[in-house]
Design a protein around this motif. Sequence first.
Motif, PDB file in Angstrom:
ATOM      1  N   GLY A 218       0.865  -1.171   0.000  1.00 36.53           N
ATOM      2  CA  GLY A 218       0.000   0.000   0.000  1.00 36.53           C
ATOM      3  C   GLY A 218       0.898   1.217   0.000  1.00 36.53           C
ATOM      4  N   TYR A 219       0.321   2.398   0.260  1.00 34.20           N
ATOM      5  CA  TYR A 219       1.222   3.555   0.273  1.00 34.20           C
ATOM      6  C   TYR A 219       2.173   3.456   1.465  1.00 34.20           C
ATOM      7  CZ  TYR A 219      -1.730   6.124   3.721  1.00 34.20           C
ATOM      8  OH  TYR A 219      -2.417   6.530   4.835  1.00 34.20           O
ATOM      9  N   GLY A 220       3.392   3.920   1.260  1.00 31.76           N
ATOM     10  CA  GLY A 220       4.438   3.777   2.258  1.00 31.76           C
ATOM     11  C   GLY A 220       5.302   2.550   2.060  1.00 31.76           C
ATOM     12  N   THR A 221       5.048   1.790   0.989  1.00 32.78           N
ATOM     13  CA  THR A 221       5.849   0.594   0.707  1.00 32.78           C
ATOM     14  C   THR A 221       6.375   0.644  -0.721  1.00 32.78           C
ATOM     15  OG1 THR A 221       4.004  -0.766  -0.117  1.00 32.78           O
ATOM     16  CG2 THR A 221       4.387  -0.760   2.274  1.00 32.78           C
ATOM     17  N   VAL A 222       7.354  -0.226  -0.991  1.00 31.07           N
ATOM     18  CA  VAL A 222       7.962  -0.318  -2.317  1.00 31.07           C
ATOM     19  C   VAL A 222       7.133  -1.242  -3.198  1.00 31.07           C
ATOM     20  CG1 VAL A 222       9.985  -1.184  -3.584  1.00 31.07           C
ATOM     21  CG2 VAL A 222      10.293   0.228  -1.543  1.00 31.07           C
ATOM     22  N   HIS A 223       6.956  -0.851  -4.447  1.00 31.36           N
ATOM     23  CA  HIS A 223       6.229  -1.656  -5.423  1.00 31.36           C
ATOM     24  C   HIS A 223       7.150  -2.658  -6.109  1.00 31.36           C
ATOM     25  CE1 HIS A 223       4.100  -2.554  -9.240  1.00 31.36           C
ATOM     26  NE2 HIS A 223       2.997  -2.360  -8.535  1.00 31.36           N
ATOM     27  N   HIS A 224       8.301  -2.186  -6.599  1.00 30.06           N
ATOM     28  CA  HIS A 224       9.277  -3.091  -7.229  1.00 30.06           C
ATOM     29  C   HIS A 224      10.650  -2.436  -7.277  1.00 30.06           C
ATOM     30  CE1 HIS A 224       7.914  -0.710 -10.794  1.00 30.06           C
ATOM     31  NE2 HIS A 224       9.184  -0.846 -11.185  1.00 30.06           N
ATOM     32  N   ALA A 225      11.661  -3.246  -7.514  1.00 28.63           N
ATOM     33  CA  ALA A 225      13.033  -2.776  -7.692  1.00 28.63           C
ATOM     34  C   ALA A 225      13.510  -3.173  -9.077  1.00 28.63           C
ATOM     35  CB  ALA A 225      13.954  -3.376  -6.631  1.00 28.63           C
ATOM     36  N   ALA A 226      14.180  -2.244  -9.755  1.00 30.78           N
ATOM     37  CA  ALA A 226      14.655  -2.480 -11.121  1.00 30.78           C
ATOM     38  C   ALA A 226      16.171  -2.561 -11.150  1.00 30.78           C
ATOM     39  CB  ALA A 226      14.166  -1.369 -12.055  1.00 30.78           C
ATOM     40  N   LEU A 227      16.664  -3.555 -11.877  1.00 27.81           N
ATOM     41  CA  LEU A 227      18.096  -3.771 -12.063  1.00 27.81           C
ATOM     42  C   LEU A 227      18.471  -3.367 -13.479  1.00 27.81           C
ATOM     43  CD1 LEU A 227      18.216  -7.313 -10.398  1.00 27.81           C
ATOM     44  CD2 LEU A 227      18.465  -5.076  -9.283  1.00 27.81           C
ATOM     45  N   CYS A 228      19.683  -2.864 -13.653  1.00 26.35           N
ATOM     46  CA  CYS A 228      20.090  -2.236 -14.908  1.00 26.35           C
ATOM     47  C   CYS A 228      20.793  -3.210 -15.850  1.00 26.35           C
ATOM     48  CB  CYS A 228      21.024  -1.061 -14.610  1.00 26.35           C
ATOM     49  SG  CYS A 228      21.457  -0.085 -16.062  1.00 26.35           S
ATOM     50  N   VAL A 229      20.329  -3.226 -17.117  1.00 31.05           N
ATOM     51  CA  VAL A 229      21.040  -3.916 -18.199  1.00 31.05           C
ATOM     52  C   VAL A 229      21.281  -2.887 -19.302  1.00 31.05           C
ATOM     53  CG1 VAL A 229      20.072  -6.176 -17.656  1.00 31.05           C
ATOM     54  CG2 VAL A 229      18.890  -4.702 -19.298  1.00 31.05           C
ATOM     55  N   ASP A 230      22.092  -3.268 -20.287  1.00 28.05           N
ATOM     56  CA  ASP A 230      22.523  -2.283 -21.279  1.00 28.05           C
ATOM     57  C   ASP A 230      21.447  -1.941 -22.304  1.00 28.05           C
ATOM     58  OD1 ASP A 230      24.990  -2.009 -20.114  1.00 28.05           O
ATOM     59  OD2 ASP A 230      25.968  -3.488 -21.406  1.00 28.05           O
ATOM     60  N   GLU A 231      20.848  -2.949 -22.940  1.00 28.16           N
ATOM     61  CA  GLU A 231      19.986  -2.665 -24.093  1.00 28.16           C
ATOM     62  C   GLU A 231      18.916  -3.739 -24.245  1.00 28.16           C
ATOM     63  OE1 GLU A 231      22.877  -2.427 -27.153  1.00 28.16           O
ATOM     64  OE2 GLU A 231      23.400  -4.552 -27.072  1.00 28.16           O
ATOM     65  N   ARG A 232      18.056  -3.555 -25.264  1.00 29.10           N
ATOM     66  CA  ARG A 232      16.918  -4.455 -25.453  1.00 29.10           C
ATOM     67  C   ARG A 232      17.367  -5.898 -25.685  1.00 29.10           C
ATOM     68  NH1 ARG A 232      11.292  -4.015 -28.925  1.00 29.10           N
ATOM     69  NH2 ARG A 232      10.686  -6.179 -28.552  1.00 29.10           N
ATOM     70  N   GLU A 233      18.442  -6.102 -26.416  1.00 28.70           N
ATOM     71  CA  GLU A 233      18.907  -7.466 -26.660  1.00 28.70           C
ATOM     72  C   GLU A 233      19.174  -8.191 -25.350  1.00 28.70           C
ATOM     73  OE1 GLU A 233      22.522  -9.869 -28.984  1.00 28.70           O
ATOM     74  OE2 GLU A 233      22.388  -7.682 -29.104  1.00 28.70           O
ATOM     75  N   ASP A 234      19.696  -7.460 -24.370  1.00 26.50           N
ATOM     76  CA  ASP A 234      19.935  -8.072 -23.053  1.00 26.50           C
ATOM     77  C   ASP A 234      18.620  -8.475 -22.389  1.00 26.50           C
ATOM     78  OD1 ASP A 234      22.747  -7.652 -23.199  1.00 26.50           O
ATOM     79  OD2 ASP A 234      22.422  -5.558 -22.684  1.00 26.50           O
ATOM     80  N   ILE A 235      17.586  -7.637 -22.543  1.00 23.60           N
ATOM     81  CA  ILE A 235      16.271  -7.974 -21.998  1.00 23.60           C
ATOM     82  C   ILE A 235      15.782  -9.299 -22.582  1.00 23.60           C
ATOM     83  CG2 ILE A 235      13.831  -7.308 -21.983  1.00 23.60           C
ATOM     84  CD1 ILE A 235      15.115  -5.415 -20.200  1.00 23.60           C
TER      85      ILE A 235
END
Length: 327
Positions: A218-235
């Motif tokens: 709910g409000y006051g909490t984290v929804h998600h965490a994102a980790l970094c990759v270089d580009e779409r091919e990596d996705i």
Amino acid sequence: MNPIRGMHHVTAITSSAEKNYEFFTYVLGMRLVKKTVNQDDIQTYHLFFADDEGSAGTDMTFFDFPGIPKGSHGTNEIYKTSFRVPNDAALEYWVKRFDRLGIGHTGIKQQFDVKTLSFSDFDDQQYQFVSDENNAGRESGKPWKEGPIPLEYAITGLGPVVIRIADFNFFKQVLEQVFLYKEISSEESLHLFEIGKGGNGARIIVEHNEELPPAIQGYGTVHHAALCVDEREDIENWKQRMEQFGFRTSGFVERFYFGSLYIPVAPQILFELATAGPGFMEDEPYETLGEKLSLPPFLEPQREQIESQVREMDTVRSNKKIEKEYE
């Protein structure tokens, strides 16, 4: 397959976009680099606070879901978000600033190999500063030049998220065998994982906690965490890897400012993989980032409808002189 670089962004839920904007802009001194809407719920604001240029690995973002109840902290949640500051002296500055402004905090503490300062906001959202005093590893961003915080003390990017989890052994396997993190240290119930160049910008802290009840989002909490990759091919490569391990994914999602892949990795723990670019200056110049309601091209035809559903919020700063505050 190119490895994960470290943190990309953290997305949380606020009770008030206006209070959130004031807190991050004028208390924490982070730059609003994008004012847009949740692309899956267009009546909801989505605010992005980051470094001076909106660099990947520096931004904390917020959803403003109308009518959502307050969340409660517990186990099985992304519990706390860290921000990097240049050195230990910066922590001393923030203690004095928080005391002056009446912001609740824990005082400076040692956590693994760094000094930290934990604090919370008006929603009981949990944060901590981590000092880059002796940091070696992934580079951080650039503090907001025109913000209220002197540059020698200002936030430069994201540090590790702190994740509470009941089934630690399972989650350790997920981080190490699937995402290729490595546990490098532990202190009682806390476990420190690192990837890539390492350092504060490429770490995750996991707290093994079977005592607390499950968190409620709910409000006051984290929804998600994102980790970094270089580009779409990596996705695409990571999508195949996730599915080989039996995880379901969202498939590639075009967010315009970056590309994304969403993966539920444990009870109530949602990870996103996000590309480093193209970034937040695709539709706004550097000088006025975050000042208008920005919409990606695929939502632009709905602008009139969207503007009728989200309330007006003034985020113009380019015509204001914000003085540096040295205490």
